[in-house]
Scaffold this active site. Sequence first.
Site, PDB file in Angstrom:
ATOM      1  N   GLY A  13       0.771  -1.231   0.000  1.00  0.00           N
ATOM      2  CA  GLY A  13       0.000   0.000   0.000  1.00  0.00           C
ATOM      3  C   GLY A  13       0.799   1.275   0.000  1.00  0.00           C
ATOM      4  O   GLY A  13       0.227   2.359   0.128  1.00  0.00           O
ATOM      5  N   SER A  19       2.616   8.213   2.639  1.00  0.00           N
ATOM      6  CA  SER A  19       1.895   6.997   2.999  1.00  0.00           C
ATOM      7  C   SER A  19       2.229   6.551   4.426  1.00  0.00           C
ATOM      8  O   SER A  19       3.402   6.515   4.813  1.00  0.00           O
ATOM      9  CB  SER A  19       2.255   5.863   2.033  1.00  0.00           C
ATOM     10  OG  SER A  19       1.847   6.155   0.721  1.00  0.00           O
ATOM     11  N   ILE A  20       1.199   6.219   5.184  1.00  0.00           N
ATOM     12  CA  ILE A  20       1.413   5.665   6.523  1.00  0.00           C
ATOM     13  C   ILE A  20       2.217   4.374   6.418  1.00  0.00           C
ATOM     14  O   ILE A  20       3.080   4.086   7.254  1.00  0.00           O
ATOM     15  CB  ILE A  20       0.064   5.397   7.221  1.00  0.00           C
ATOM     16  CG1 ILE A  20      -0.733   6.695   7.377  1.00  0.00           C
ATOM     17  CG2 ILE A  20       0.282   4.745   8.585  1.00  0.00           C
ATOM     18  CD1 ILE A  20      -2.148   6.487   7.876  1.00  0.00           C
ATOM     19  N   ASN A  62      -1.263  -5.345  -8.280  1.00  0.00           N
ATOM     20  CA  ASN A  62      -2.558  -4.684  -8.391  1.00  0.00           C
ATOM     21  C   ASN A  62      -3.576  -5.644  -7.792  1.00  0.00           C
ATOM     22  O   ASN A  62      -3.849  -6.706  -8.361  1.00  0.00           O
ATOM     23  CB  ASN A  62      -2.878  -4.396  -9.854  1.00  0.00           C
ATOM     24  CG  ASN A  62      -4.238  -3.727 -10.040  1.00  0.00           C
ATOM     25  OD1 ASN A  62      -5.047  -3.662  -9.121  1.00  0.00           O
ATOM     26  ND2 ASN A  62      -4.494  -3.235 -11.237  1.00  0.00           N
ATOM     27  N   VAL A  63      -4.126  -5.299  -6.636  1.00  0.00           N
ATOM     28  CA  VAL A  63      -4.979  -6.236  -5.902  1.00  0.00           C
ATOM     29  C   VAL A  63      -6.308  -6.510  -6.593  1.00  0.00           C
ATOM     30  O   VAL A  63      -7.054  -7.386  -6.167  1.00  0.00           O
ATOM     31  CB  VAL A  63      -5.236  -5.741  -4.455  1.00  0.00           C
ATOM     32  CG1 VAL A  63      -3.941  -5.741  -3.649  1.00  0.00           C
ATOM     33  CG2 VAL A  63      -5.885  -4.361  -4.458  1.00  0.00           C
ATOM     34  N   ALA A  93     -11.832   4.984  -2.506  1.00  0.00           N
ATOM     35  CA  ALA A  93     -13.241   5.284  -2.763  1.00  0.00           C
ATOM     36  C   ALA A  93     -13.278   6.466  -3.724  1.00  0.00           C
ATOM     37  O   ALA A  93     -12.454   7.383  -3.632  1.00  0.00           O
ATOM     38  CB  ALA A  93     -13.995   5.620  -1.475  1.00  0.00           C
ATOM     39  N   TYR A 152     -17.048  11.209   5.055  1.00  0.00           N
ATOM     40  CA  TYR A 152     -16.278   9.973   4.970  1.00  0.00           C
ATOM     41  C   TYR A 152     -17.015   8.913   4.154  1.00  0.00           C
ATOM     42  O   TYR A 152     -16.410   8.057   3.535  1.00  0.00           O
ATOM     43  CB  TYR A 152     -15.950   9.455   6.367  1.00  0.00           C
ATOM     44  CG  TYR A 152     -14.764   8.521   6.415  1.00  0.00           C
ATOM     45  CD1 TYR A 152     -13.504   8.943   6.018  1.00  0.00           C
ATOM     46  CD2 TYR A 152     -14.910   7.210   6.857  1.00  0.00           C
ATOM     47  CE1 TYR A 152     -12.413   8.081   6.058  1.00  0.00           C
ATOM     48  CE2 TYR A 152     -13.821   6.345   6.900  1.00  0.00           C
ATOM     49  CZ  TYR A 152     -12.584   6.797   6.504  1.00  0.00           C
ATOM     50  OH  TYR A 152     -11.511   5.936   6.540  1.00  0.00           O
ATOM     51  N   LYS A 159     -14.492   0.466   5.676  1.00  0.00           N
ATOM     52  CA  LYS A 159     -13.777   0.160   6.913  1.00  0.00           C
ATOM     53  C   LYS A 159     -14.583  -0.783   7.801  1.00  0.00           C
ATOM     54  O   LYS A 159     -14.013  -1.624   8.506  1.00  0.00           O
ATOM     55  CB  LYS A 159     -13.447   1.449   7.671  1.00  0.00           C
ATOM     56  CG  LYS A 159     -12.473   2.376   6.957  1.00  0.00           C
ATOM     57  CD  LYS A 159     -11.157   1.697   6.616  1.00  0.00           C
ATOM     58  CE  LYS A 159     -10.150   2.682   6.036  1.00  0.00           C
ATOM     59  NZ  LYS A 159      -8.918   2.002   5.558  1.00  0.00           N
ATOM     60  N   THR A 192      -2.325  12.322   4.795  1.00  0.00           N
ATOM     61  CA  THR A 192      -1.865  11.539   3.654  1.00  0.00           C
ATOM     62  C   THR A 192      -2.478  12.111   2.372  1.00  0.00           C
ATOM     63  O   THR A 192      -3.420  12.914   2.410  1.00  0.00           O
ATOM     64  CB  THR A 192      -2.278  10.070   3.796  1.00  0.00           C
ATOM     65  OG1 THR A 192      -3.715   9.990   3.738  1.00  0.00           O
ATOM     66  CG2 THR A 192      -1.789   9.492   5.112  1.00  0.00           C
TER      67      THR A 192
END
Length: 260
Positions: A13, A19-20, A62-63, A93, A152, A159, A192
């Site tokens: 990711g 990026s975290i 690529n998932v 999203a 959100y 999530k 991010t």
Amino acid sequence: MIDLTGKTALVMGVANAKSIALQIGRTLKKAGGRVLYTYEGDRTKIAVRQIVDSDDLIFPCNVLEDNEIQALVQSLKDHKITLDVVVHAIAYAAPSSLTQVEKVSRPDFNLAMDISAHSLIAGVAALEPLLNRRCSIMTLSYIGGTRAVPSYGMMGIEKAALESSVRYLAVSYGRGGKEIRVNAISCGPLPTTSSRAIPDFSRFEEFHAKGSAFGRNISYEEVANTALFLASTLSQGITGQILFVDAGFSMMIPPLDDHD
């Protein structure tokens, strides 16, 4: 001092320097671990190669493509790599789906769920033969998965599915003697690239800081240190959990003087 010497982590990711997942990877490596990264496509590959260390292996994945997930597994096998840690930090999203979920189209809904939730299930299932005993799998979530958070939208629905997946995967992979654990870190807001796509994100940050027990937001380092704990033997008895790293925001009521 946590020591991950001899341990190998796969971080999925990382997209850019904000990026975290990148901070988590760097923290795991600083603790002595070997860290591998995946990237989504050729454009992302260039960015990832520039921000990770030169000795860090990177692999395409690529998932959305089952053949790429299987190719990742084969590449790891070719390098004779087994895993002690898997970090899943993948989410998406459509921007238009963040405000009014009742207007989310079927294609946008399916795409978001596929990338953000099913990718954890599919990824763990494919990687299972390479997971060492007591491997630690972790993903990233947010309080919007359990509460309705303005702006959100679809991300909150994703999530919620992701957190439920964590619990079911924890049962599936915890048994049979391998004791593989699966957890999620529910982070407070961090700036991010993805989060900045949320409408009024700066106001979002202010609200969290005002409503937290510490009166501030969290840092990348605090999230990464929690990931380090989950990657270590210190967390061997923890699985199927959502760990909140949000300066105490999740246990507070909204600020009483904010009636906007």
